[in-house]
Design a protein around this motif. Sequence first.
Motif, mmCIF file in Angstrom:
data_model
loop_
_atom_site.group_PDB
_atom_site.id
_atom_site.type_symbol
_atom_site.label_atom_id
_atom_site.label_comp_id
_atom_site.label_asym_id
_atom_site.label_seq_id
_atom_site.Cartn_x
_atom_site.Cartn_y
_atom_site.Cartn_z
ATOM 1 N N HIS A 185 165.785 62.603 59.778
ATOM 2 C CA HIS A 185 166.014 63.760 60.630
ATOM 3 C C HIS A 185 167.655 63.697 60.952
ATOM 4 O O HIS A 185 168.319 64.220 61.632
ATOM 5 N N ASN A 186 168.252 62.584 60.873
ATOM 6 C CA ASN A 186 169.606 62.138 61.079
ATOM 7 C C ASN A 186 170.527 63.046 60.076
ATOM 8 O O ASN A 186 171.800 63.051 60.108
ATOM 9 N N LEU A 187 169.926 63.738 59.108
ATOM 10 C CA LEU A 187 170.668 64.610 58.488
ATOM 11 C C LEU A 187 171.007 65.985 58.996
ATOM 12 O O LEU A 187 171.796 66.997 58.484
ATOM 13 N N PHE A 188 170.205 66.240 59.967
ATOM 14 C CA PHE A 188 170.179 67.603 60.593
ATOM 15 C C PHE A 188 170.892 67.714 62.007
ATOM 16 O O PHE A 188 170.782 66.593 62.850
ATOM 17 N N SER A 189 171.097 68.821 62.319
ATOM 18 C CA SER A 189 172.052 69.080 63.616
ATOM 19 C C SER A 189 171.145 69.167 64.725
ATOM 20 O O SER A 189 170.132 69.424 64.918
ATOM 21 N N SER A 190 171.788 68.292 65.657
ATOM 22 C CA SER A 190 171.146 68.658 67.139
ATOM 23 C C SER A 190 171.510 69.978 67.834
ATOM 24 O O SER A 190 172.485 70.393 67.527
ATOM 25 N N GLY A 191 170.748 70.551 68.401
ATOM 26 C CA GLY A 191 171.045 71.915 69.396
ATOM 27 C C GLY A 191 170.551 72.880 68.588
ATOM 28 O O GLY A 191 170.986 73.906 68.833
ATOM 29 N N GLU A 192 170.029 72.718 67.312
ATOM 30 C CA GLU A 192 169.881 73.784 66.453
ATOM 31 C C GLU A 192 168.007 73.719 66.216
ATOM 32 O O GLU A 192 167.634 72.683 66.628
ATOM 33 N N LEU A 193 167.610 74.892 65.582
ATOM 34 C CA LEU A 193 166.370 74.794 65.113
ATOM 35 C C LEU A 193 166.007 73.742 63.878
ATOM 36 O O LEU A 193 166.937 73.444 63.339
#
Length: 459
Positions: free
Chosen positions: A248-256
């Motif tokens: 999950h650290n590859l993905f943006s916070s504050g986004e879907l």
Amino acid sequence: MLKLADELVFARTGKHLNDLQKTILRGTWENEEYKEIAQKVKLSEDRVREVGMELWQILSQELGEKVKKSNIRASMERLQVSIVSHLEQHHNQIGSFNISGESKHPPNIPNSQADNEETANSKPTKTSHQDLSEMPELGAFYDRTPQLETLKTLILEQGCRLIALTGISGIGKTTLAAQLVQQIKDEFDYVIWCNFETSPTLAEFQDKLIQFFSQSEKLDTPETNQKALPLIKYLQKYRCLVVLDDIHNLFSSGELAGKYKLGYEEYRCLFKNIETLSHQSCFLLIGWEQPREVTQVKNQNPAICTLQLTGLDIEPARELLRHYGLGEIENYSAIIHRYQGNPFWLKSVGNLFQELGEGVTEILQDETILLPEDLQDSLQQTISRLSDWEKEVLSLMAREGDGIKLVKLIENTKIPPSDLVNVVQSLWRRCLIEQQGNCYILPEVWRQYIKGLCRDTAS
């Protein structure tokens, strides 16, 4: 025929035939088409054909002749005739030596235990290279036998190339994966566990894998000056198991859910290549979020799949509670259900009980949801990754109490319907909401926590 084929495959690869390979051999022997075999094993025809082609190639290399589906029967029958002829010749030689009084064995035919041991020892042994330095130590492991067996089947028998292991924080994804690796690691030429806590770029990650593969290869054959290959070539040449923890650290916070961070979009191509290109390796992705291209719906592509981990069953969860003195209380099953069998959540409540004593159980008997500080910290870590729209929908669901239909969500929010559908899908992919019929449910722990957040915001 199966026994002969198994011995040939083992001599070439160091591994015995798996169930799928055996089924393909049986079906081919009985003149069945790939389509008929695929229907039996409930896999796609392309997947069965691919495994068959790999099997024919192995047998071709071992027999020294071109083996394919159309001539496998003739090839195996010729081998049987050759073996029988060899044994008859061996028997005649043994007889002639006995008549002449010689005790010496015929040349090149092992006939003693020592000869057999020498022959066995002369076979090249399989070398397995493993880098598990980033894998957490195995702690207490509570029974996950069905999930373990499912993963073993997907990886070892069905040859799944990309597996997403998902579930809410604390549910035990990493613990299950570590147990799995310990049990199946010797089935692979290369095994590596990579923790993505530091969010490596694709270039950094590929360089790490290639360095691991190429250095091990040089150790095996130090006399050759081998050059590093592209990553996919190693995955094709060897059977590799690559575990990516905290994906999950590859993905943006504050986004879907599943939107790549800026500069990490190239991972999409990597995962697509792992799924579509022919190779004999497996990537296991562990995290609260997964790439959007890895759907959680069961599809017809056997190369890629998702396993959503849910809470512990009653007995394993009760065993966990016993360590904290809560396993024998009257309504332990209700507590397990209230906390969704989540190992981390149950441990958090157990620690609270050990520190505060009997008063905690009196509160638990009253169906109260206790949220110790470490449990709240874990929930907040997840909430901080959500988009504003996701937080809005969760707040609405927390106020509703019972399940809510999609139509009612649309009526009670200002989110455009087309966007709201994506928001609900994102929450479902994050395993934060559940679906019962045509209603969506917010579990009690989340409801209690989010209502608390709303009160704090209002005050």
